[in-house]
Enzyme design. Structure first.
Site, PDB file in Angstrom:
ATOM      1  N   ASP A  67     -57.801   8.640 -25.007  1.00 28.72           N
ATOM      2  CA  ASP A  67     -57.852   9.767 -25.936  1.00 28.72           C
ATOM      3  C   ASP A  67     -58.979   9.634 -26.951  1.00 28.72           C
ATOM      4  OD1 ASP A  67     -56.707   7.646 -27.376  1.00 28.72           O
ATOM      5  OD2 ASP A  67     -54.703   8.506 -27.304  1.00 28.72           O
ATOM      6  N   ASN A 136     -43.215   7.225 -32.639  1.00 29.51           N
ATOM      7  CA  ASN A 136     -42.366   8.305 -32.122  1.00 29.51           C
ATOM      8  C   ASN A 136     -42.310   8.289 -30.591  1.00 29.51           C
ATOM      9  OD1 ASN A 136     -44.888   9.204 -31.398  1.00 29.51           O
ATOM     10  ND2 ASN A 136     -44.839  11.087 -32.608  1.00 29.51           N
ATOM     11  N   HIS A 138     -44.917   8.126 -28.528  1.00 32.98           N
ATOM     12  CA  HIS A 138     -46.041   8.725 -27.798  1.00 32.98           C
ATOM     13  C   HIS A 138     -46.795   7.666 -26.987  1.00 32.98           C
ATOM     14  CE1 HIS A 138     -48.885   8.364 -31.544  1.00 32.98           C
ATOM     15  NE2 HIS A 138     -49.033   7.311 -30.783  1.00 32.98           N
ATOM     16  N   GLU A 143     -47.353  13.539 -27.627  1.00 36.15           N
ATOM     17  CA  GLU A 143     -46.291  13.528 -28.620  1.00 36.15           C
ATOM     18  C   GLU A 143     -44.968  13.971 -27.994  1.00 36.15           C
ATOM     19  OE1 GLU A 143     -47.092  12.000 -31.173  1.00 36.15           O
ATOM     20  OE2 GLU A 143     -48.728  12.853 -32.340  1.00 36.15           O
TER      21      GLU A 143
END
Ligand code: PGA
Length: 243
Positions: A67, A136, A138, A143
């Protein structure tokens, strides 16, 4: 899924680096997927040492990073281009023509994502993908709620993700969007290495590895991949019940 519980961060980094180096020696022209974040820094340092002191050869590898932030120039200190140059690329003999990171500065972000996905396919797909995990759950910048079949796409980052990454980097601002390989892209990798360290990751590691497979915890999808090795330090593994 294989889970390797290491004493501490140093052992996690070393074992993961040696796992990758063994794959590289076995297949010098492999396609390696790379991750950013604090977690893989020690692994990259050990891979750099293996190159410097033991001659580990990176020259045939093709790499694809997971990313990049939207809107950052390659030489922006906050960009993942800069992170990778500092932590790995400037220390090993990768061929720059075979190194790929989404171009966060591209004007046509959707077009850039499609180009990136096509490049991965043209390279024959990813042999081994390295992943960290967000607080979280990811993976990449996928996400909670991301479609399991997603390909490389533009992501609106969760507020928590931006805040955590600003705090870690000591940055006043970070873009609120990014380009990320999708969950489908990641799941097509033939082999996956997941890294996690520290107390702060203990709950999400338990959810991801032992909880239900759900888009609410993107990393939980890894339970359904045929070939995943998790390198965890003792703190990150501390809440696993099946230790
Ligand atoms: P970290 O980031 O390695 O800095 O904890 C992991 C991630 O957000 O994917």
């Amino acid at each position: 899924m294989q889970v390797v519980i290491c004493r501490d961060y140093a052992e996690m980094s070393s074992r993961a680096a040696h796992f990758i180096s063994e794959r590289v020696m076995r297949k010098p022209h492999m396609v390696l997927g790379l991750a950013t974040g604090e977690t893989p820094v020690g692994m990259y340092a050990e891979l750099s040492r293996l190159h410097r002191e033991e001659g580990l050869d990176f020259s045939g590898l093709t790499t694809f990073n997971l990313d990049e932030y939207c809107g950052l120039a390659h030489d922006d200190p906050r960009s993942y281009h800069t992170f990778m140059a500092d932590n790995l690329f400037s220390h090993v003999n990768l061929n720059p023509l075979l190194v790929h990171i989404p171009d966060g500065a591209a004007l046509d972000a959707d077009g850039e994502c499609a180009r990136y996905e096509a490049l991965i396919e043209a390279a024959g797909g990813i042999d081994l993908q390295v992943l960290g995990i967000g607080m979280n759950g990811h993976i990449g910048f996928n996400e909670p709620g991301t479609d399991r079949n997603s390909t490389t796409h533009v992501v609106q980052l969760a507020r928590q993700t931006v805040e955590v990454n600003q705090a870690k980097g000591g940055y006043d601002t970070l873009p609120g969007s990014a380009m990320s390989m999708g969950i489908g892209t990641i799941m097509k990798a033939r082999e996956i290495v997941l890294l996690a360290s520290g107390d702060g990751k203990a709950d999400i590691i338990k959810n991801a590895l032992e909880g239900p497979v759900t888009p609410k915890t993107p990393a939980s999808i890894l339970q359904t991949h045929p070939s995943v090795v998790c390198f965890l330090d003792a703190a990150a593994a501390s809440r696993l019940s099946k230790r």
